[in-house]
Design a protein around this motif. Sequence first.
Motif, PDB file in Angstrom:
ATOM      1  N   LEU A 100       0.815  -1.255   0.078  1.00 54.44           N
ATOM      2  CA  LEU A 100       0.238   0.002  -0.185  1.00 54.44           C
ATOM      3  C   LEU A 100       0.779   1.293   0.140  1.00 54.44           C
ATOM      4  CD1 LEU A 100      -2.626  -1.029   2.768  1.00 54.44           C
ATOM      5  CD2 LEU A 100      -2.697  -1.367   0.173  1.00 54.44           C
ATOM      6  N   ALA A 101       0.666   2.223  -0.873  1.00 56.57           N
ATOM      7  CA  ALA A 101       1.038   3.692  -1.070  1.00 56.57           C
ATOM      8  C   ALA A 101       0.525   4.252   0.404  1.00 56.57           C
ATOM      9  CB  ALA A 101       0.844   4.246  -1.985  1.00 56.57           C
ATOM     10  N   SER A 102       1.411   5.160   0.830  1.00 59.47           N
ATOM     11  CA  SER A 102       0.549   6.204   1.738  1.00 59.47           C
ATOM     12  C   SER A 102      -0.740   6.570   1.530  1.00 59.47           C
ATOM     13  CB  SER A 102       1.692   7.246   1.980  1.00 59.47           C
ATOM     14  OG  SER A 102       1.278   7.808   3.267  1.00 59.47           O
ATOM     15  N   GLY A 103      -1.510   6.289   2.491  1.00 57.55           N
ATOM     16  CA  GLY A 103      -2.947   6.668   2.399  1.00 57.55           C
ATOM     17  C   GLY A 103      -3.763   5.586   1.842  1.00 57.55           C
ATOM     18  N   ALA A 104      -3.232   4.762   1.028  1.00 62.71           N
ATOM     19  CA  ALA A 104      -4.112   3.555   0.355  1.00 62.71           C
ATOM     20  C   ALA A 104      -4.715   2.571   1.502  1.00 62.71           C
ATOM     21  CB  ALA A 104      -3.091   2.698  -0.413  1.00 62.71           C
ATOM     22  N   LEU A 105      -5.896   2.275   0.926  1.00 63.04           N
ATOM     23  CA  LEU A 105      -6.655   1.217   1.409  1.00 63.04           C
ATOM     24  C   LEU A 105      -6.154  -0.172   0.981  1.00 63.04           C
ATOM     25  CD1 LEU A 105      -9.039   1.476   3.734  1.00 63.04           C
ATOM     26  CD2 LEU A 105     -10.542   1.627   1.860  1.00 63.04           C
ATOM     27  N   GLY A 106      -6.312  -1.109   1.829  1.00 59.10           N
ATOM     28  CA  GLY A 106      -6.205  -2.528   1.341  1.00 59.10           C
ATOM     29  C   GLY A 106      -7.535  -3.059   0.696  1.00 59.10           C
ATOM     30  N   ALA A 107      -7.349  -4.284   0.165  1.00 62.03           N
ATOM     31  CA  ALA A 107      -8.228  -4.903  -0.638  1.00 62.03           C
ATOM     32  C   ALA A 107      -9.508  -5.228   0.266  1.00 62.03           C
ATOM     33  CB  ALA A 107      -7.642  -6.071  -1.428  1.00 62.03           C
ATOM     34  N   CYS A 108      -9.157  -5.267   1.586  1.00 62.35           N
ATOM     35  CA  CYS A 108     -10.388  -5.867   2.533  1.00 62.35           C
ATOM     36  C   CYS A 108     -11.013  -4.491   2.773  1.00 62.35           C
ATOM     37  CB  CYS A 108      -9.808  -6.220   3.736  1.00 62.35           C
ATOM     38  SG  CYS A 108      -8.664  -5.029   4.802  1.00 62.35           S
ATOM     39  N   ARG A 109     -10.546  -3.527   2.438  1.00 63.36           N
ATOM     40  CA  ARG A 109     -11.206  -2.092   2.825  1.00 63.36           C
ATOM     41  C   ARG A 109     -11.477  -1.627   4.342  1.00 63.36           C
ATOM     42  NH1 ARG A 109     -13.464  -5.053  -0.667  1.00 63.36           N
ATOM     43  NH2 ARG A 109     -14.817  -6.027   0.836  1.00 63.36           N
ATOM     44  N   ALA A 110     -10.739  -2.415   5.153  1.00 63.46           N
ATOM     45  CA  ALA A 110     -10.487  -2.258   6.647  1.00 63.46           C
ATOM     46  C   ALA A 110      -9.475  -1.692   7.141  1.00 63.46           C
ATOM     47  CB  ALA A 110     -11.162  -3.464   7.319  1.00 63.46           C
ATOM     48  N   ARG A 111      -8.288  -1.800   6.223  1.00 60.98           N
ATOM     49  CA  ARG A 111      -6.861  -1.364   6.786  1.00 60.98           C
ATOM     50  C   ARG A 111      -6.101  -0.280   5.863  1.00 60.98           C
ATOM     51  NH1 ARG A 111      -5.809  -5.043  10.542  1.00 60.98           N
ATOM     52  NH2 ARG A 111      -3.585  -4.644  10.802  1.00 60.98           N
ATOM     53  N   ARG A 112      -5.571   0.546   6.415  1.00 56.71           N
ATOM     54  CA  ARG A 112      -5.026   1.579   5.613  1.00 56.71           C
ATOM     55  C   ARG A 112      -3.449   1.795   5.848  1.00 56.71           C
ATOM     56  NH1 ARG A 112      -7.717   5.425   2.502  1.00 56.71           N
ATOM     57  NH2 ARG A 112      -9.686   5.092   3.524  1.00 56.71           N
ATOM     58  N   ASN A 113      -3.033   2.406   5.076  1.00 60.20           N
ATOM     59  CA  ASN A 113      -1.500   2.914   5.300  1.00 60.20           C
ATOM     60  C   ASN A 113      -1.607   3.986   5.763  1.00 60.20           C
ATOM     61  OD1 ASN A 113       1.051   3.580   5.237  1.00 60.20           O
ATOM     62  ND2 ASN A 113       1.689   3.117   3.324  1.00 60.20           N
ATOM     63  N   VAL A 114      -1.018   4.586   7.067  1.00 60.46           N
ATOM     64  CA  VAL A 114      -1.062   5.448   7.439  1.00 60.46           C
ATOM     65  C   VAL A 114       0.236   6.018   8.083  1.00 60.46           C
ATOM     66  CG1 VAL A 114      -2.151   7.257   9.613  1.00 60.46           C
ATOM     67  CG2 VAL A 114      -3.409   5.449   8.390  1.00 60.46           C
ATOM     68  N   GLY A 115       0.942   6.638   7.454  1.00 63.25           N
ATOM     69  CA  GLY A 115       2.320   7.236   7.661  1.00 63.25           C
ATOM     70  C   GLY A 115       3.216   5.988   7.764  1.00 63.25           C
ATOM     71  N   GLY A 116       2.981   5.282   6.815  1.00 67.39           N
ATOM     72  CA  GLY A 116       4.043   4.071   6.605  1.00 67.39           C
ATOM     73  C   GLY A 116       3.973   2.921   7.515  1.00 67.39           C
ATOM     74  N   ALA A 117       2.464   2.804   8.291  1.00 62.20           N
ATOM     75  CA  ALA A 117       2.268   1.835   8.776  1.00 62.20           C
ATOM     76  C   ALA A 117       0.858   1.411   8.608  1.00 62.20           C
ATOM     77  CB  ALA A 117       2.131   1.966  10.560  1.00 62.20           C
ATOM     78  N   VAL A 118       0.386   0.121   8.520  1.00 60.98           N
ATOM     79  CA  VAL A 118      -0.801  -0.307   7.920  1.00 60.98           C
ATOM     80  C   VAL A 118      -1.659  -0.701   9.412  1.00 60.98           C
ATOM     81  CG1 VAL A 118      -2.282  -1.984   7.008  1.00 60.98           C
ATOM     82  CG2 VAL A 118      -0.060  -1.711   5.800  1.00 60.98           C
ATOM     83  N   VAL A 119      -2.811   0.114   9.512  1.00 61.01           N
ATOM     84  CA  VAL A 119      -3.548   0.242  10.696  1.00 61.01           C
ATOM     85  C   VAL A 119      -4.918  -0.417  10.251  1.00 61.01           C
ATOM     86  CG1 VAL A 119      -2.095   2.208  11.498  1.00 61.01           C
ATOM     87  CG2 VAL A 119      -4.244   2.527  10.327  1.00 61.01           C
ATOM     88  N   PRO A 120      -5.582  -0.803  11.184  1.00 63.60           N
ATOM     89  CA  PRO A 120      -7.103  -1.154  11.170  1.00 63.60           C
ATOM     90  C   PRO A 120      -7.830  -0.049  11.234  1.00 63.60           C
ATOM     91  CG  PRO A 120      -6.241  -1.825  13.311  1.00 63.60           C
ATOM     92  CD  PRO A 120      -5.051  -1.051  12.745  1.00 63.60           C
ATOM     93  N   GLU A 121      -8.244   0.552  10.416  1.00 64.00           N
ATOM     94  CA  GLU A 121      -9.082   1.776  10.236  1.00 64.00           C
ATOM     95  C   GLU A 121     -10.426   1.486  10.617  1.00 64.00           C
ATOM     96  OE1 GLU A 121      -9.283   5.399   7.206  1.00 64.00           O
ATOM     97  OE2 GLU A 121     -10.469   3.625   6.227  1.00 64.00           O
ATOM     98  N   ALA A 122     -10.857   0.201  10.485  1.00 65.71           N
ATOM     99  CA  ALA A 122     -12.289  -0.225  10.674  1.00 65.71           C
ATOM    100  C   ALA A 122     -12.384  -0.639  12.397  1.00 65.71           C
ATOM    101  CB  ALA A 122     -12.960  -1.549   9.927  1.00 65.71           C
ATOM    102  N   TYR A 123     -11.302  -0.650  13.116  1.00 65.74           N
ATOM    103  CA  TYR A 123     -11.065  -0.955  14.530  1.00 65.74           C
ATOM    104  C   TYR A 123     -12.398  -0.035  15.227  1.00 65.74           C
ATOM    105  CZ  TYR A 123      -9.578  -1.643  19.156  1.00 65.74           C
ATOM    106  OH  TYR A 123      -8.973  -1.930  20.586  1.00 65.74           O
ATOM    107  N   GLY A 124     -13.316  -0.899  15.952  1.00 63.89           N
ATOM    108  CA  GLY A 124     -14.250  -0.419  16.697  1.00 63.89           C
ATOM    109  C   GLY A 124     -15.515   0.113  15.935  1.00 63.89           C
ATOM    110  N   ARG A 125     -15.465   0.112  14.663  1.00 62.14           N
ATOM    111  CA  ARG A 125     -16.342   0.451  13.836  1.00 62.14           C
ATOM    112  C   ARG A 125     -17.779  -0.610  13.773  1.00 62.14           C
ATOM    113  NH1 ARG A 125     -13.234   4.264   9.106  1.00 62.14           N
ATOM    114  NH2 ARG A 125     -12.423   5.789  10.674  1.00 62.14           N
ATOM    115  N   VAL A 126     -18.598  -0.368  14.413  1.00 59.48           N
ATOM    116  CA  VAL A 126     -19.508  -1.434  14.399  1.00 59.48           C
ATOM    117  C   VAL A 126     -20.731  -1.244  13.444  1.00 59.48           C
ATOM    118  CG1 VAL A 126     -21.299  -2.783  15.992  1.00 59.48           C
ATOM    119  CG2 VAL A 126     -18.933  -2.427  16.359  1.00 59.48           C
ATOM    120  N   THR A 127     -21.316  -2.011  12.592  1.00 62.91           N
ATOM    121  CA  THR A 127     -22.262  -1.833  11.864  1.00 62.91           C
ATOM    122  C   THR A 127     -23.377  -2.740  12.112  1.00 62.91           C
ATOM    123  OG1 THR A 127     -21.703  -3.724  10.120  1.00 62.91           O
ATOM    124  CG2 THR A 127     -20.590  -1.580   9.884  1.00 62.91           C
TER     125      THR A 127
END
Length: 290
Positions: A17-44
Amino acid sequence: MSGSTATCAVCPRNCRLASGALGACRARRNVGGAVVPEAYGRVTSLALDPVEKKPLTRWRPGGYVVSAGSYGCNLACPFCQNHRISQAGERNVGWRELSPERLVGLTAEAAARDPRVVGIAHTYNEPLVTWEYVRDTALLARERGLATVLVSNGCAEQGVIEQLASLVDAANIDLKGFSPALYDACGAPPGALDAVRAAIERLFAEPGCHLEVTTLVVPGMNDSEEEVEAMAAWLASLGGGRGAERITYHVTRFFGRWRMADAAPTPVSVVRRLADVARRHLVHVRVGNC
């Protein structure tokens, strides 16, 4: 560095992932060079379910779990039963923040009102794309005497499964088929079947984890006797043959959904016949949706 690329190590897809890009799962993103769980705690999705609905038929029968789901998945099964959230991202699905502390608190309150409530199930979408949320919630749940249930496709790197195995009290893993071609049809990355098999093996080996396995029988994709027999024989072989007695296997009827919405349901006779095939190797075989 803000402009650096990063590789996600959660599943065999290993998204670069380039910086700021979202993974194929749509739940993880590259933030500042680290892949983080962007969907963490986001309950649907949040519901109180009987454990049998997960399905778990030989673990705490009559109990209930607070089922929580987010959005995103690392597969794209054309027959996905929960595609509205599993195939969604943050911009096209409703969600609310629910911290591990709050989810555990809500479950503890439910258990105080009804002792049949035994814990939390991570389900509906693919929980492993935000496995850190499962881990953090499970640790807090255990402190409150609450169980953790994992309902997953099992397609994750072994390190992720290793982090969670000792925290999961019961799991139902979706074994979609027994060929790489079937997983290819589900939009899986290379090596997906091996990863799922490794996850099942690891959870089976964990002393404190009750394991059940489900196959959704889709006509023309995984409904041959040969494929079901191969899966059942392999499950039975786990632990030097102890899988035959310990694993519950669910053979479940398909109904048309998402990209296969117009497909006819699996004939009940086929589901029952395949369950009988599985019983050649496994003691505990259940049929579902029949």
